[in-house]
Design a protein around this motif. Structure first.
Motif, PDB file in Angstrom:
ATOM      1  N   ALA A  80      -0.462  17.040 -21.063  1.00 51.09           N
ATOM      2  CA  ALA A  80       0.293  16.944 -19.819  1.00 51.09           C
ATOM      3  C   ALA A  80       1.245  15.760 -19.822  1.00 51.09           C
ATOM      4  O   ALA A  80       2.342  15.822 -19.243  1.00 51.09           O
ATOM      5  CB  ALA A  80      -0.662  16.856 -18.635  1.00 51.09           C
ATOM      6  N   ARG A  81       0.833  14.657 -20.463  1.00 54.54           N
ATOM      7  CA  ARG A  81       1.714  13.483 -20.533  1.00 54.54           C
ATOM      8  C   ARG A  81       2.988  13.812 -21.297  1.00 54.54           C
ATOM      9  O   ARG A  81       4.105  13.486 -20.855  1.00 54.54           O
ATOM     10  CB  ARG A  81       0.991  12.318 -21.207  1.00 54.54           C
ATOM     11  N   ALA A  82       2.837  14.443 -22.458  1.00 55.72           N
ATOM     12  CA  ALA A  82       3.993  14.806 -23.274  1.00 55.72           C
ATOM     13  C   ALA A  82       4.898  15.771 -22.530  1.00 55.72           C
ATOM     14  O   ALA A  82       6.137  15.615 -22.533  1.00 55.72           O
ATOM     15  CB  ALA A  82       3.529  15.409 -24.597  1.00 55.72           C
ATOM     16  N   ALA A  83       4.310  16.769 -21.895  1.00 57.08           N
ATOM     17  CA  ALA A  83       5.113  17.744 -21.152  1.00 57.08           C
ATOM     18  C   ALA A  83       5.899  17.068 -20.044  1.00 57.08           C
ATOM     19  O   ALA A  83       7.084  17.373 -19.827  1.00 57.08           O
ATOM     20  CB  ALA A  83       4.198  18.829 -20.590  1.00 57.08           C
ATOM     21  N   ALA A  84       5.272  16.127 -19.340  1.00 57.88           N
ATOM     22  CA  ALA A  84       5.958  15.435 -18.244  1.00 57.88           C
ATOM     23  C   ALA A  84       7.098  14.561 -18.749  1.00 57.88           C
ATOM     24  O   ALA A  84       8.179  14.521 -18.150  1.00 57.88           O
ATOM     25  CB  ALA A  84       4.952  14.596 -17.459  1.00 57.88           C
ATOM     26  N   LEU A  85       6.876  13.869 -19.858  1.00 58.42           N
ATOM     27  CA  LEU A  85       7.920  13.001 -20.406  1.00 58.42           C
ATOM     28  C   LEU A  85       9.082  13.816 -20.971  1.00 58.42           C
ATOM     29  O   LEU A  85      10.254  13.432 -20.819  1.00 58.42           O
ATOM     30  CB  LEU A  85       7.333  12.090 -21.486  1.00 58.42           C
ATOM     31  N   MET A  86       8.783  14.935 -21.617  1.00 59.05           N
ATOM     32  CA  MET A  86       9.847  15.797 -22.119  1.00 59.05           C
ATOM     33  C   MET A  86      10.687  16.342 -20.976  1.00 59.05           C
ATOM     34  O   MET A  86      11.923  16.403 -21.062  1.00 59.05           O
ATOM     35  CB  MET A  86       9.255  16.932 -22.951  1.00 59.05           C
ATOM     36  N   SER A 178      16.110   4.897 -29.920  1.00 55.18           N
ATOM     37  CA  SER A 178      15.245   5.483 -28.897  1.00 55.18           C
ATOM     38  C   SER A 178      13.945   4.709 -28.756  1.00 55.18           C
ATOM     39  O   SER A 178      13.471   4.065 -29.691  1.00 55.18           O
ATOM     40  CB  SER A 178      14.932   6.941 -29.252  1.00 55.18           C
ATOM     41  N   THR A 179      13.377   4.786 -27.575  1.00 57.81           N
ATOM     42  CA  THR A 179      12.010   4.314 -27.361  1.00 57.81           C
ATOM     43  C   THR A 179      11.059   5.257 -28.070  1.00 57.81           C
ATOM     44  O   THR A 179      11.228   6.476 -28.027  1.00 57.81           O
ATOM     45  CB  THR A 179      11.697   4.322 -25.849  1.00 57.81           C
ATOM     46  N   VAL A 180      10.056   4.704 -28.742  1.00 61.78           N
ATOM     47  CA  VAL A 180       9.055   5.528 -29.427  1.00 61.78           C
ATOM     48  C   VAL A 180       7.722   5.356 -28.708  1.00 61.78           C
ATOM     49  O   VAL A 180       7.192   4.242 -28.622  1.00 61.78           O
ATOM     50  CB  VAL A 180       8.913   5.136 -30.914  1.00 61.78           C
ATOM     51  N   CYS A 181       7.193   6.467 -28.199  1.00 63.67           N
ATOM     52  CA  CYS A 181       5.932   6.459 -27.459  1.00 63.67           C
ATOM     53  C   CYS A 181       4.946   7.378 -28.160  1.00 63.67           C
ATOM     54  O   CYS A 181       5.216   8.572 -28.334  1.00 63.67           O
ATOM     55  CB  CYS A 181       6.167   6.910 -26.022  1.00 63.67           C
ATOM     56  N   ALA A 182       3.806   6.831 -28.582  1.00 63.04           N
ATOM     57  CA  ALA A 182       2.774   7.602 -29.279  1.00 63.04           C
ATOM     58  C   ALA A 182       1.792   8.176 -28.272  1.00 63.04           C
ATOM     59  O   ALA A 182       1.204   7.444 -27.469  1.00 63.04           O
ATOM     60  CB  ALA A 182       2.048   6.726 -30.292  1.00 63.04           C
ATOM     61  N   LEU A 183       1.619   9.494 -28.338  1.00 60.93           N
ATOM     62  CA  LEU A 183       0.686  10.188 -27.460  1.00 60.93           C
ATOM     63  C   LEU A 183      -0.368  10.945 -28.262  1.00 60.93           C
ATOM     64  O   LEU A 183      -0.986  11.879 -27.759  1.00 60.93           O
ATOM     65  CB  LEU A 183       1.447  11.169 -26.558  1.00 60.93           C
ATOM     66  N   SER A 184      -0.555  10.536 -29.512  1.00 63.25           N
ATOM     67  CA  SER A 184      -1.490  11.240 -30.387  1.00 63.25           C
ATOM     68  C   SER A 184      -2.928  10.843 -30.128  1.00 63.25           C
ATOM     69  O   SER A 184      -3.857  11.472 -30.640  1.00 63.25           O
ATOM     70  CB  SER A 184      -1.131  10.959 -31.857  1.00 63.25           C
ATOM     71  N   GLU A 185      -3.142   9.810 -29.337  1.00 64.55           N
ATOM     72  CA  GLU A 185      -4.496   9.365 -28.976  1.00 64.55           C
ATOM     73  C   GLU A 185      -4.640   9.389 -27.462  1.00 64.55           C
ATOM     74  O   GLU A 185      -3.689   9.680 -26.725  1.00 64.55           O
ATOM     75  CB  GLU A 185      -4.747   7.945 -29.511  1.00 64.55           C
ATOM     76  N   LYS A 186      -5.807   9.035 -26.976  1.00 66.16           N
ATOM     77  CA  LYS A 186      -6.050   9.020 -25.538  1.00 66.16           C
ATOM     78  C   LYS A 186      -5.143   8.024 -24.835  1.00 66.16           C
ATOM     79  O   LYS A 186      -4.640   8.280 -23.742  1.00 66.16           O
ATOM     80  CB  LYS A 186      -7.523   8.681 -25.266  1.00 66.16           C
ATOM     81  N   GLU A 187      -4.909   6.891 -25.482  1.00 63.41           N
ATOM     82  CA  GLU A 187      -4.077   5.832 -24.906  1.00 63.41           C
ATOM     83  C   GLU A 187      -2.619   6.054 -25.293  1.00 63.41           C
ATOM     84  O   GLU A 187      -2.300   6.270 -26.462  1.00 63.41           O
ATOM     85  CB  GLU A 187      -4.553   4.475 -25.414  1.00 63.41           C
ATOM     86  N   ALA A 188      -1.712   6.004 -24.330  1.00 60.59           N
ATOM     87  CA  ALA A 188      -0.279   6.078 -24.608  1.00 60.59           C
ATOM     88  C   ALA A 188       0.215   4.695 -25.017  1.00 60.59           C
ATOM     89  O   ALA A 188      -0.038   3.710 -24.324  1.00 60.59           O
ATOM     90  CB  ALA A 188       0.475   6.565 -23.379  1.00 60.59           C
ATOM     91  N   VAL A 189       0.901   4.628 -26.156  1.00 55.63           N
ATOM     92  CA  VAL A 189       1.355   3.347 -26.692  1.00 55.63           C
ATOM     93  C   VAL A 189       2.852   3.414 -26.979  1.00 55.63           C
ATOM     94  O   VAL A 189       3.311   4.327 -27.688  1.00 55.63           O
ATOM     95  CB  VAL A 189       0.601   2.978 -27.985  1.00 55.63           C
ATOM     96  N   VAL A 190       3.604   2.474 -26.447  1.00 48.81           N
ATOM     97  CA  VAL A 190       5.015   2.344 -26.805  1.00 48.81           C
ATOM     98  C   VAL A 190       5.092   1.498 -28.070  1.00 48.81           C
ATOM     99  O   VAL A 190       4.777   0.311 -28.056  1.00 48.81           O
ATOM    100  CB  VAL A 190       5.830   1.717 -25.661  1.00 48.81           C
ATOM    101  N   ILE A 205       3.925   8.716 -16.261  1.00 48.27           N
ATOM    102  CA  ILE A 205       2.567   8.986 -16.767  1.00 48.27           C
ATOM    103  C   ILE A 205       1.572   7.873 -16.465  1.00 48.27           C
ATOM    104  O   ILE A 205       0.421   7.934 -16.907  1.00 48.27           O
ATOM    105  CB  ILE A 205       2.575   9.270 -18.281  1.00 48.27           C
ATOM    106  N   GLY A 206       1.998   6.849 -15.746  1.00 46.32           N
ATOM    107  CA  GLY A 206       1.088   5.756 -15.463  1.00 46.32           C
ATOM    108  C   GLY A 206       1.125   4.694 -16.542  1.00 46.32           C
ATOM    109  O   GLY A 206       1.983   4.720 -17.426  1.00 46.32           O
ATOM    110  N   PRO A 207       0.203   3.736 -16.497  1.00 48.31           N
ATOM    111  CA  PRO A 207       0.239   2.585 -17.409  1.00 48.31           C
ATOM    112  C   PRO A 207       0.225   2.986 -18.886  1.00 48.31           C
ATOM    113  O   PRO A 207      -0.483   3.919 -19.285  1.00 48.31           O
ATOM    114  CB  PRO A 207      -1.031   1.812 -17.045  1.00 48.31           C
TER     115      PRO A 207
END
Length: 325
Positions: A80-86, A178-190, A205-207
Motif C-alpha cells: 500500500a505504501r508503494a501504491a500510494a507513493l506511485m 531523484s529521491t530513493v526510498c526503499a520499501l523492500s522491508e517493513k521500515e521505509a528508508v530514504v 505514508i507516515g514517518p
C-alpha cells in the motif's frame, strides 16, 4: 562525436528507440539530470553503460518505466505504501526500491534481490520509453563520481566520444537526482534525498527513516562517501562558520546560495539563487559546479544551505562532493 538531436522531434525519438532496441546506449533528459540509458533487459547493453561511465558493478542502476502500470512486471511485491507513493509522485523524481522479479538482470541490480524503479516526469523521456517499449536502465550520463549533467552539452563534453546519440530536452528543471526510498522491508528508508522531499513522502505514508549520509547503501546509487565531485577541491563550510579569506595571489572561487556583498577577494562567485529559492538553487547546482571546475581555481569555498525541503538533497550532494565538510 555524439549527435545531439532535438528530443521534441518524433524522428529523433524513433532513432533513439531503434538504437536502444539494437543494444546501443543513448543519453536522454529527465527532470532530474540527463541519463545514460540502455535496454534494462539486455545485459550486454547494460554492460556498456558500466564501461562507458567506468562505473563499478556493485553500484545498481535505476530502471525507468513509461508508467506505473508496468511496475508489476518487474517488482515482485507492491504494498500500500508503494501504491500510494506511485499515485502521488509518479511521474516524478522519486525512485522506489522494491523486491525484483527475475526478468531484471542481476547486473542492473548489482546482484541484489531489489530493483530501483521510477517513472520520470520529462516529456522526452516518457516519449522515448513509450517508443522503445522496454524499461531503460540509466544512471547519470557522466563519468562515474563526477558532477552530473543537466544539459545535453554537458553530456557531449563528457561522453561525446563514447556514445552515438544524445536527445536534447533542454536544461533539467529539478537539477539533482531523484529521491530513493526503499520499501523492500517493513521500515521505509530514504537512502538518498533528492527531488521529492522527506516531508512530502511522510505526508503520504507516515514517518520514514533517513539513511546516514556518511554511509553508503548498496541498494541505491549515489550513496558513496565521495561522489558528484568536480576536480577542483571543495571546502564546505559548517553552518555559521566564518568565511575564510583567500591567501595572497590564491585563486579561490566561492559558491553561495544568495548574492552577498563581502566577497570581492574571490576570483569568481557562483550564486545559486538571487533570492534564496532552494528549488532554483537545486536546478543550478551542478551547472555551477561545472563552471567553477573549468576555471583553473586552486579551491572553491562552498556556503551551506538550510537542510529543509530540497535543501537536504543539495547538502547531501555538497557533502559528497567536498574534500572537507
Amino acid at each position: 562525436m555524439a549527435r545531439i538531436l532535438n528530443g521534441t522531434d518524433p524522428h529523433a525519438i524513433t532513432a533513439a528507440a531503434a538504437a536502444l532496441r539494437a543494444g546501443e546506449v543513448v543519453a536522454f533528459p529527465t527532470e532530474t539530470v540527463y541519463g545514460l540509458g540502455a535496454d534494462a533487459l539486455n545485459e550486454r547493453a547494460v554492460a556498456q553503460v558500466f564501461a562507458i561511465k567506468n562505473r563499478p558493478q556493485f553500484d545498481p542502476l535505476i530502471v525507468h518505466l513509461a508508467d506505473k502500470e508496468a511496475v508489476p512486471q518487474y517488482a515482485a511485491a507492491i504494498d500500500a505504501r508503494a501504491a500510494a507513493l506511485m499515485e502521488r509522485f509518479w511521474p516524478g523524481p522519486l525512485t522506489l526500491v522494491l523486491r525484483k522479479r527475475p526478468i531484471i538482470p542481476d547486473l542492473v541490480t548489482a546482484g541484489l534481490d531489489t530493483v530501483a524503479l521510477r517513472v520520470p516526469a520529462h516529456p522526452v523521456a516518457l516519449a522515448l520509453l513509450r517508443a522503445v517499449g522496454v524499461p531503460i536502465a540509466a544512471p547519470s550520463a557522466n563519468p562515474f563520481g563526477y558532477v552530473s549533467p543537466t544539459t545535453a552539452v554537458h553530456v557531449q563534453e563528457m561522453l561525446g566520444n563514447a556514445i552515438g546519440l544524445i536527445l536534447d530536452g533542454g536544461p533539467c528543471t529539478v537539477g539533482v537526482e531523484s529521491t530513493v526510498c526503499a520499501l523492500s522491508e517493513k521500515e521505509a528508508v530514504v537512502l538518498r534525498p533528492g527531488g521529492v522531499t522527506i516531508e512530502e513522502i511522510e505526508a503520504v505514508i507516515g514517518p520514514v527513516t533517513m539513511a546516514v549520509s556518511s554511509q553508503s547503501d548498496p541498494r541505491s546509487p549515489g550513496t558513496l562517501p565521495r561522489h558528484y565531485s568536480p576536480h577542483v577541491p571543495l571546502t564546505l563550510l559548517a553552518p555559521g562558520e566564518p568565511m575564510p579569506r583567500p591567501g595572497e595571489r590564491e585563486r579561490v572561487g566561492l559558491l553561495t546560495l544568495m548574492p552577498r556583498p563581502d566577497v570581492e577577494e574571490h576570483v569568481v562567485v557562483e550564486t545559486l539563487s538571487k533570492d534564496g529559492n532552494l528549488l532554483e538553487a537545486a536546478a543550478n547546482l551542478f551547472a555551477a559546479l561545472r563552471r567553477l571546475d573549468g576555471l583553473g581555481l586552486e579551491r572553491v569555498i562552498v556556503e551551506p544551505v538550510s537542510e529543509r525541503g530540497i535543501g537536504r538533497a543539495i547538502m547531501d550532494r555538497l557533502r559528497r562532493a567536498a574534500t572537507r565538510g
